[in-house]
Design a protein around this motif. Structure first.
Motif, PDB file in Angstrom:
ATOM      1  N   ALA A  11      15.937  45.399 120.737  1.00  0.00           N
ATOM      2  CA  ALA A  11      16.248  44.880 122.397  1.00  0.00           C
ATOM      3  C   ALA A  11      15.640  43.567 122.417  1.00  0.00           C
ATOM      4  O   ALA A  11      14.553  43.201 122.012  1.00  0.00           O
ATOM      5  CB  ALA A  11      15.434  45.772 123.075  1.00  0.00           C
ATOM      6  N   GLY A  12      16.132  42.756 123.094  1.00  0.00           N
ATOM      7  CA  GLY A  12      15.537  41.506 123.253  1.00  0.00           C
ATOM      8  C   GLY A  12      15.885  40.183 122.627  1.00  0.00           C
ATOM      9  O   GLY A  12      15.390  39.028 122.700  1.00  0.00           O
ATOM     10  N   SER A  13      16.617  40.463 121.388  1.00  0.00           N
ATOM     11  CA  SER A  13      16.626  39.419 120.530  1.00  0.00           C
ATOM     12  C   SER A  13      17.847  38.425 120.691  1.00  0.00           C
ATOM     13  O   SER A  13      17.688  37.260 120.620  1.00  0.00           O
ATOM     14  CB  SER A  13      17.195  39.892 119.069  1.00  0.00           C
ATOM     15  OG  SER A  13      18.406  40.400 119.333  1.00  0.00           O
ATOM     16  N   VAL A  14      18.679  38.800 121.704  1.00  0.00           N
ATOM     17  CA  VAL A  14      19.860  37.668 122.290  1.00  0.00           C
ATOM     18  C   VAL A  14      19.636  37.989 123.646  1.00  0.00           C
ATOM     19  O   VAL A  14      18.603  38.593 124.160  1.00  0.00           O
ATOM     20  CB  VAL A  14      21.211  38.293 121.527  1.00  0.00           C
ATOM     21  CG1 VAL A  14      21.168  37.832 120.555  1.00  0.00           C
ATOM     22  CG2 VAL A  14      21.379  39.718 121.847  1.00  0.00           C
ATOM     23  N   LYS A  15      20.519  37.478 124.239  1.00  0.00           N
ATOM     24  CA  LYS A  15      20.368  37.679 125.848  1.00  0.00           C
ATOM     25  C   LYS A  15      20.390  38.995 126.426  1.00  0.00           C
ATOM     26  O   LYS A  15      21.091  39.916 125.968  1.00  0.00           O
ATOM     27  CB  LYS A  15      21.712  36.931 126.291  1.00  0.00           C
ATOM     28  CG  LYS A  15      22.822  37.530 126.871  1.00  0.00           C
ATOM     29  CD  LYS A  15      23.951  36.700 127.312  1.00  0.00           C
ATOM     30  CE  LYS A  15      23.967  37.242 128.876  1.00  0.00           C
ATOM     31  NZ  LYS A  15      25.577  36.951 129.228  1.00  0.00           N
ATOM     32  N   GLY A  16      19.556  39.260 127.281  1.00  0.00           N
ATOM     33  CA  GLY A  16      19.561  40.485 127.759  1.00  0.00           C
ATOM     34  C   GLY A  16      19.694  40.674 129.227  1.00  0.00           C
ATOM     35  O   GLY A  16      19.713  39.765 130.020  1.00  0.00           O
ATOM     36  N   GLU A  47      23.171  34.347 114.213  1.00  0.00           N
ATOM     37  CA  GLU A  47      22.400  33.208 114.567  1.00  0.00           C
ATOM     38  C   GLU A  47      20.830  33.269 114.430  1.00  0.00           C
ATOM     39  O   GLU A  47      20.089  32.483 114.171  1.00  0.00           O
ATOM     40  CB  GLU A  47      22.406  32.946 116.121  1.00  0.00           C
ATOM     41  CG  GLU A  47      23.856  32.404 116.749  1.00  0.00           C
ATOM     42  CD  GLU A  47      23.746  31.843 118.178  1.00  0.00           C
ATOM     43  OE1 GLU A  47      22.574  32.232 118.791  1.00  0.00           O
ATOM     44  OE2 GLU A  47      24.526  31.034 118.368  1.00  0.00           O
ATOM     45  N   LEU A  48      20.429  34.689 114.112  1.00  0.00           N
ATOM     46  CA  LEU A  48      18.989  34.728 113.718  1.00  0.00           C
ATOM     47  C   LEU A  48      18.900  34.487 112.295  1.00  0.00           C
ATOM     48  O   LEU A  48      17.809  33.830 112.069  1.00  0.00           O
ATOM     49  CB  LEU A  48      18.622  36.339 113.811  1.00  0.00           C
ATOM     50  CG  LEU A  48      18.191  36.677 115.265  1.00  0.00           C
ATOM     51  CD1 LEU A  48      18.025  38.178 115.319  1.00  0.00           C
ATOM     52  CD2 LEU A  48      16.964  36.086 115.675  1.00  0.00           C
TER      53      LEU A  48
END
Lengths: 364, 293
Positions: B288-293, B183-184
Motif C-alpha cells: 500500500a502506498g508505493s504508487v498512486k493511491g 519504476e521502484l
C-alpha cells in the motif's frame, strides 16, 4: 556550449523504431520540456538520458562527459517518476537519504542533507512517516526531495504531475518553476500536457513519431509552429485548419475558401511556385477569430457564418461554427451574448493566419 | 465492521441462508470428527479404547500416551519415541524452506525485473518442474546424492527438497514481482543501488505476503513428505513422517492406539502451528502506498 548533448540518438525495440536520430543540445540551467502524444518517444528519450534504456545508436554527453554507456547511478542525474516510485517499506527520511547511503555518506551528513531538503519542500513534519500514510501531493514532494537531495547535474521529470488532481497540479507546477529559478539546475521534463509545457519551459521540444518536430521557445512553438502537427498539438482548443487556395495578383495574395468566399492578404509574402495550384492548409487559432474588429481595419477579414454551439467557460466563450466542411472554434470574451443559431460575422485576424504545405505539412 | 459486512453481503432468503449454514456445518463436522476422535482417544488408557465408545470423552484422563509417543515408544529397534525424528524433521525443514524460498525470490526477481532473452522459456521450464512426479526422480536423485556423498543424511534431504521447491517458489515470487512497480527498481538504480541491494532493501521488505504464502506451502509439503524421507535417509536421519509410520505399523506386541493417535497429532502439529501463526499475514497488503493511491 551545450551541457546535455544528445547526438544522433536512435532507439528500436525489436522492429519498432521509437527514437529516430534525435539531436538535442541543452544549455546549463535550461528548462527543457519534451511534449507529445503518447507513444511519441518522449519517455523513451528521457529514459535513455537516465541510462535506464540503452540507445541503439548515437551518443549522450553530460557536462562534457560521454555517458552513453555509463550506468544510471554514475551519470549524476536524478529522476522524478510519474508514480513517484517511493520505497513503500521505508520512511520518508529513508526514502530521501537512500541514495546518499548508497553513495557512502555518513549518517550525520545524510541527516543534515535530508533536513535541508525537507525544509525547502516543507515536508519536515512528514519525515517519520511511510509513503502509504501520505497524500498524493505529499508523495509528490517526497519524490522531489529524493531527487533534490542528491544535488545532481540534471533533473529528469517523467510526467510528475499527472497523478495529481487539477488544483494541486497547478500549484505544484508553480512550485517546480520557482524551484528551478532558485536552484538553476538543468531540467528535462516530459509531459503530454501542453499547458504544462508552455508554462514551464525555456524551450519546448515537440515530439511525434520518434522525431523532434520543433524545438523552440514557447512563443516560437505557439506563434510560429513549424508544421501542421505542432500547430494542431499545441493550444487548447486546437488550431482551426482548413483547405484553401492561394492566388496572387497585383495587390497581394488572395485566399479563397472552399465555398468560394475570398479575402485578400496584404501582410504575407508567400512563394506560390512550390505549391500545386496554390492549394494550402490554412490555420488560425480560436483566439484569432474575433467577435468585434476595429472598424475599417485591413487586418481583419469578416466571414459571416451561423453559430452552431456556444460553450461559455466563464473567462471565455467558445463559439463553434462550420466553415468549408470543417468545425471551427472561436474564442470570444466571457461576456459575449452570442447564441446558437445566430448568423454573425467572424473576424479573422489576418496577421495571425498560418499556412502549411498540404503534402509535407511544413509551414509556408 | 459488523454493519458493513452485513451490508456488503448479497441478500438471500432465510431458507437459502439456513441451507448454507447447514451445509457448512456438515462439512465442518466431517473434517473435525477425525481430529476429535484422535484427540479424545489419545488421552484414554488402552483398555478404555478397547471397550469401544470411540466418540466418548476419556473416563480416566491420562497423558501417558503422549509422553510415550514423544520419548519412550518403540520405533524400529530403539525405544526413543518420536522426539529425535521430530528434531530430524526440524533440521530438514528449516534450511530447506529457507533456501527454496530465497532462491525462489531471487529467481522471481530476475525473471520479472532483469529479464533476458528467452526468460519466458526458462520460467516455463522451471514451472515444468512442479509437475514432475516424485517417483520419477528417485533413482537419479539417489545417484546424485551418492555422488555428493550426502546420501542418507539430513543435508541430502535438504538438497532434494530445496531443488524440488524451487519450481513452486519461483512461480509464487515471479507472479508477485510481476505486479511490483518497475519504476521502484529504476528509482533504486538511479539512487545507486546494485542488483543485490535492490533485492535486499527494496524487494524483500515488500514481499511479506508472498514470503508467508511460500513458507506455508513449502513447510507443509516438506514436513509431510514421506517418499523422499523413506528413500534417502538412514535410520539416524529419518524424518518424523517415516518414524510415525514405523511406530504405527510395527508388527510386534499390542497396537497401542492411544500412543499412535498422540504420535500422529505430534507429527501434524508444526504445520498446524505454522498455518495458525502466519495465516493472518496472508491478506496483509504491504504494498500500500508505493504508487498512486
Amino acid at each position: 556550449m551545450s551541457f546535455l548533448k544528445i547526438s544522433n540518438v536512435s532507439k528500436s525495440f525489436a522492429t519498432t523504431q521509437v527514437l529516430n536520430n534525435i539531436d538535442l543540445d541543452i544549455a546549463e540551467g535550461e528548462f527543457i520540456v519534451l511534449v507529445g502524444p503518447s507513444g511519441c518517444g518522449k519517455s523513451t528519450l528521457l529514459n535513455t538520458i537516465a541510462g535506464l534504456e540503452n540507445v541503439t545508436d548515437g551518443q549522450i554527453e553530460i557536462a562534457g562527459k560521454d555517458v552513453t554507456h555509463t550506468v544510471p547511478a554514475d551519470r549524476d542525474i536524478a529522476m522524478v517518476f510519474q508514480s513517484y516510485a517511493l520505497y513503500p517499506n521505508m520512511t520518508v527520511e529513508k526514502n530521501i537519504t537512500f541514495a546518499l547511503e548508497m553513495r557512502g555518506l555518513s549518517a550525520d551528513a545524510q541527516r543534515k542533507a535530508c533536513a535541508e531538503v525537507a525544509e525547502t519542500l516543507q515536508i519536515s513534519h512528514l519525515l517519520k512517516r511511510k509513503p502509504g500514510q501520505l497524500s498524493g501531493g505529499q508523495r509528490q514532494r517526497v519524490a522531489m526531495g529524493r531527487a533534490l537531495v542528491r544535488n545532481p547535474q540534471v533533473f529528469l521529470f517523467d510526467e510528475p504531475l499527472s497523478n495529481l488532481d487539477a488544483k494541486l497540479r497547478v500549484d505544484m507546477r508553480t512550485e517546480i518553476k520557482q524551484l528551478h529559478a532558485k536552484l538553476g539546475t538543468t531540467i528535462v521534463y516530459v509531459t503530454h500536457d501542453q499547458i504544462e509545457a508552455m508554462t514551464l519551459a525555456n524551450r519546448i521540444a515537440v515530439m511525434n513519431g520518434g522525431i523532434i518536430q520543433q524545438l523552440g521557445t514557447p512563443d516560437d512553438i505557439y506563434n510560429h509552429p513549424a508544421n501542421l502537427f505542432v500547430a494542431s498539438f499545441m493550444g487548447s482548443p486546437s488550431m482551426n485548419i482548413l483547405d484553401v487556395t492561394l492566388s496572387s495578383n497585383k495587390s497581394g495574395l488572395t485566399v479563397t475558401l472552399p465555398h468560394g468566399e475570398s479575402f485578400g492578404l496584404n501582410s504575407q509574402k508567400i512563394d506560390l511556385k512550390s505549391l500545386k495550384d496554390g492549394k494550402v492548409k490554412m490555420g488560425i487559432r480560436p483566439e484569432s477569430i474575433l467577435e468585434k474588429a476595429p472598424a475599417n481595419s485591413k487586418n481583419f477579414a469578416a466571414i459571416e457564418q451561423k453559430v452552431d454551439v456556444v460553450e461559455p467557460s466563464g473567462s471565455d466563450t467558445f463559439v463553434i461554427f462550420e466553415l468549408g466542411g470543417e468545425t471551427f472554434n472561436a474564442r470570444f470574451a466571457g461576456d459575449s451574448t452570442v447564441k446558437s443559431g445566430d448568423k454573425i460575422k467572424f473576424h479573422f485576424d489576418l496577421r495571425r493566419i498560418h499556412f502549411f504545405n498540404p503534402e509535407t505539412g511544413d509551414r509556408i | 465492521m459488523g454493519m458493513s459486512s452485513v451490508a456488503s453481503t448479497p441478500s438471500t432468503g432465510s431458507i437459502a441462508r439456513t441451507c448454507i449454514y447447514v451445509v457448512l456445518l456438515v462439512f465442518c463436522l466431517f473434517y473435525l470428527v477425525p481430529l476429535y476422535v484422535m484427540l479424545v482417544n489419545s488421552f484414554k488408557e488402552l483398555e478404555e479404547i478397547r471397550g469401544g465408545g470411540m466418540l466418548n470423552l476419556p473416563e480416566n484422563f491420562t497423558t501417558a500416551p503422549w509422553s510415550s509417543a514423544w520419548s519412550t515408544a518403540q520405533i524400529g529397534v530403539q525405544p526413543t519415541g518420536l522426539k529425535p525424528y521430530f528434531l530430524n524433521s526440524i533440521y530438514m525443514v528449516v534450511p530447506a524452506v529457507f533456501l527454496s524460498t530465497m532462491i525462489g525470490a531471487l529467481n522471481g526477481y530476475v525473471l520479472s525485473k532483469w529479464t533476458f532473452a528467452y526468460h519466458r522459456l526458462v520460467f516455463g521450464l522451471l514451472l515444468f518442474s512442479c509437475f514432475i512426479p516424485f517417483q520419477i526422480v528417485l533413482i537419479p536423485m539417489a545417484r546424485v546424492l551418492g555422488t555428493f556423498g550426502i546420501a542418507g543424511s539430513t543435508w541430502g534431504l535438504v538438497l532434494v527438497h530445496t531443488v524440488y521447491g524451487i519450481g513452486f517458489s519461483t512461480l509464487f515470487f515471479r507472479n508477485y514481482y510481476e505486479a511490483f512497480p518497475t519504476e521502484l527498481i529504476k528509482a533504486a538504480q538511479l539512487d545507486g543501488a546494485g542488483f543485490f541491494q535492490i533485492f535486499r532493501r527494496i524487494m524483500l521488505p515488500s514481499s511479506g505476503p508472498i514470503i508467508v504464502v511460500c513458507v506455508i506451502w513449502q513447510f507443509t509439503n516438506i514436513w509431510n513428505d514421506f517418499l523422499f524421507g523413506a528413500s534417502f535417509t538412514d535410520f539416524d536421519s529419518q524424518p518424523i513422517t517415516v518414524a510415525l509410520n514405523n511406530l504405527v505399523s510395527s508388527s510386534t506386541g499390542v497396537k497401542e492406539y492411544n500412543v499412535h493417535f498422540a504420535g500422529a497429532i505430534l507429527a501434524a502439529l508444526p504445520t498446524l502451528v505454522v498455518y495458525i501463526v502466519s495465516g493472518r499475514y496472508f491478506v496483509r497488503g504491504l504494498m500500500a502506498g508505493s504508487v498512486k493511491g
